[in-house]
Design a protein around this motif. Structure first.
Motif, PDB file in Angstrom:
ATOM      1  N   LEU A 183       0.859  -1.178   0.000  1.00 55.52           N
ATOM      2  CA  LEU A 183       0.000   0.000   0.000  1.00 55.52           C
ATOM      3  C   LEU A 183       0.898   1.232   0.000  1.00 55.52           C
ATOM      4  O   LEU A 183       2.044   1.169   0.460  1.00 55.52           O
ATOM      5  N   PRO A 184       0.401   2.370  -0.475  1.00 56.30           N
ATOM      6  CA  PRO A 184       1.222   3.581  -0.443  1.00 56.30           C
ATOM      7  C   PRO A 184       1.686   3.896   0.978  1.00 56.30           C
ATOM      8  O   PRO A 184       0.921   3.783   1.938  1.00 56.30           O
ATOM      9  N   LEU A 185       2.947   4.273   1.096  1.00 52.94           N
ATOM     10  CA  LEU A 185       3.516   4.647   2.386  1.00 52.94           C
ATOM     11  C   LEU A 185       2.908   5.975   2.820  1.00 52.94           C
ATOM     12  O   LEU A 185       2.832   6.920   2.027  1.00 52.94           O
ATOM     13  N   THR A 186       2.455   6.037   4.065  1.00 58.57           N
ATOM     14  CA  THR A 186       1.826   7.246   4.583  1.00 58.57           C
ATOM     15  C   THR A 186       2.452   7.622   5.918  1.00 58.57           C
ATOM     16  O   THR A 186       3.131   6.816   6.557  1.00 58.57           O
ATOM     17  N   ALA A 187       2.189   8.850   6.321  1.00 59.97           N
ATOM     18  CA  ALA A 187       2.597   9.349   7.627  1.00 59.97           C
ATOM     19  C   ALA A 187       1.440  10.180   8.175  1.00 59.97           C
ATOM     20  O   ALA A 187       0.768  10.880   7.414  1.00 59.97           O
ATOM     21  N   ASP A 188       1.197  10.088   9.466  1.00 60.14           N
ATOM     22  CA  ASP A 188       0.134  10.867  10.099  1.00 60.14           C
ATOM     23  C   ASP A 188       0.756  12.023  10.871  1.00 60.14           C
ATOM     24  O   ASP A 188       1.711  11.825  11.625  1.00 60.14           O
ATOM     25  N   GLN A 189       0.192  13.216  10.653  1.00 59.89           N
ATOM     26  CA  GLN A 189       0.669  14.397  11.362  1.00 59.89           C
ATOM     27  C   GLN A 189      -0.484  15.380  11.502  1.00 59.89           C
ATOM     28  O   GLN A 189      -1.139  15.721  10.515  1.00 59.89           O
ATOM     29  N   GLY A 190      -0.740  15.807  12.718  1.00 56.17           N
ATOM     30  CA  GLY A 190      -1.758  16.820  12.960  1.00 56.17           C
ATOM     31  C   GLY A 190      -3.156  16.430  12.540  1.00 56.17           C
ATOM     32  O   GLY A 190      -3.922  17.276  12.084  1.00 56.17           O
ATOM     33  N   GLY A 191      -3.514  15.171  12.659  1.00 57.05           N
ATOM     34  CA  GLY A 191      -4.851  14.719  12.286  1.00 57.05           C
ATOM     35  C   GLY A 191      -5.043  14.504  10.791  1.00 57.05           C
ATOM     36  O   GLY A 191      -6.152  14.250  10.342  1.00 57.05           O
TER      37      GLY A 191
END
Length: 151
Positions: A54-62
């Motif tokens: 799956l595409p690599l993601t990052a969570d930041q600030g909601g």
């Protein structure tokens, strides 16, 4: 700065207020960003894949950010910054428009695209707002209409 005469300072409630014109630098930055967004939409970018492909993601600030890179050296800088420069990175080439128009809505939570993370001032964020992502998934659309957002 211009003083407003006292007799003009009070606005009748029946007369709508007129918005002040945007400063030249704000208009210039808006045009520059619009040009950058157009170029991104027309360009194939590299989207690294996680272990589940799956595409690599990052969570930041909601916000969830799909990570995308303009070229292999930019992806390599990111890998080194993560301390993972010695492994092979699987990625897909995806047209920027497809990423914004189909990839972002498929995530199901507020999502944007981070282009060239770990590239300093060369990185760009395409936030989940109207005019960048489909209105149905934009976080700035009118309140009370979120019930039709795909989940």
């Amino acid at each position: 700065m211009c003083e407003v005469p006292p007799d003009v300072a009070e606005v009748s409630p029946e007369v709508p207020a007129v918005a002040a014109p945007e400063p030249d630098d704000v208009r210039r930055r808006r045009r520059e960003f619009a040009a950058l967004l157009g170029e991104f939409r027309r360009t194939a970018v590299l989207v690294p894949l996680d272990a589940d492909e799956l595409p690599l993601t990052a969570d930041q600030g909601g916000i969830r950010w799909i990570l995308a890179f303009s070229n292999e050296p930019a992806l390599a800088r990111f890998a080194v910054a993560r301390g993972e420069g010695d492994r092979e990175w699987a990625y897909q080439r995806v047209l920027g428009a497809r990423l914004l128009d189909a990839g972002v809505p498929a995530v199901g939570v507020p999502c944007g695209v981070a282009l060239d993370a770990a590239s300093g001032d060369q990185g760009v964020l395409f936030p989940p707002v109207m005019g960048i992502v489909p209105d149905a998934v934009a976080v700035d659309r009118a309140a009370g209409t979120r019930e039709d957002v795909p989940r």
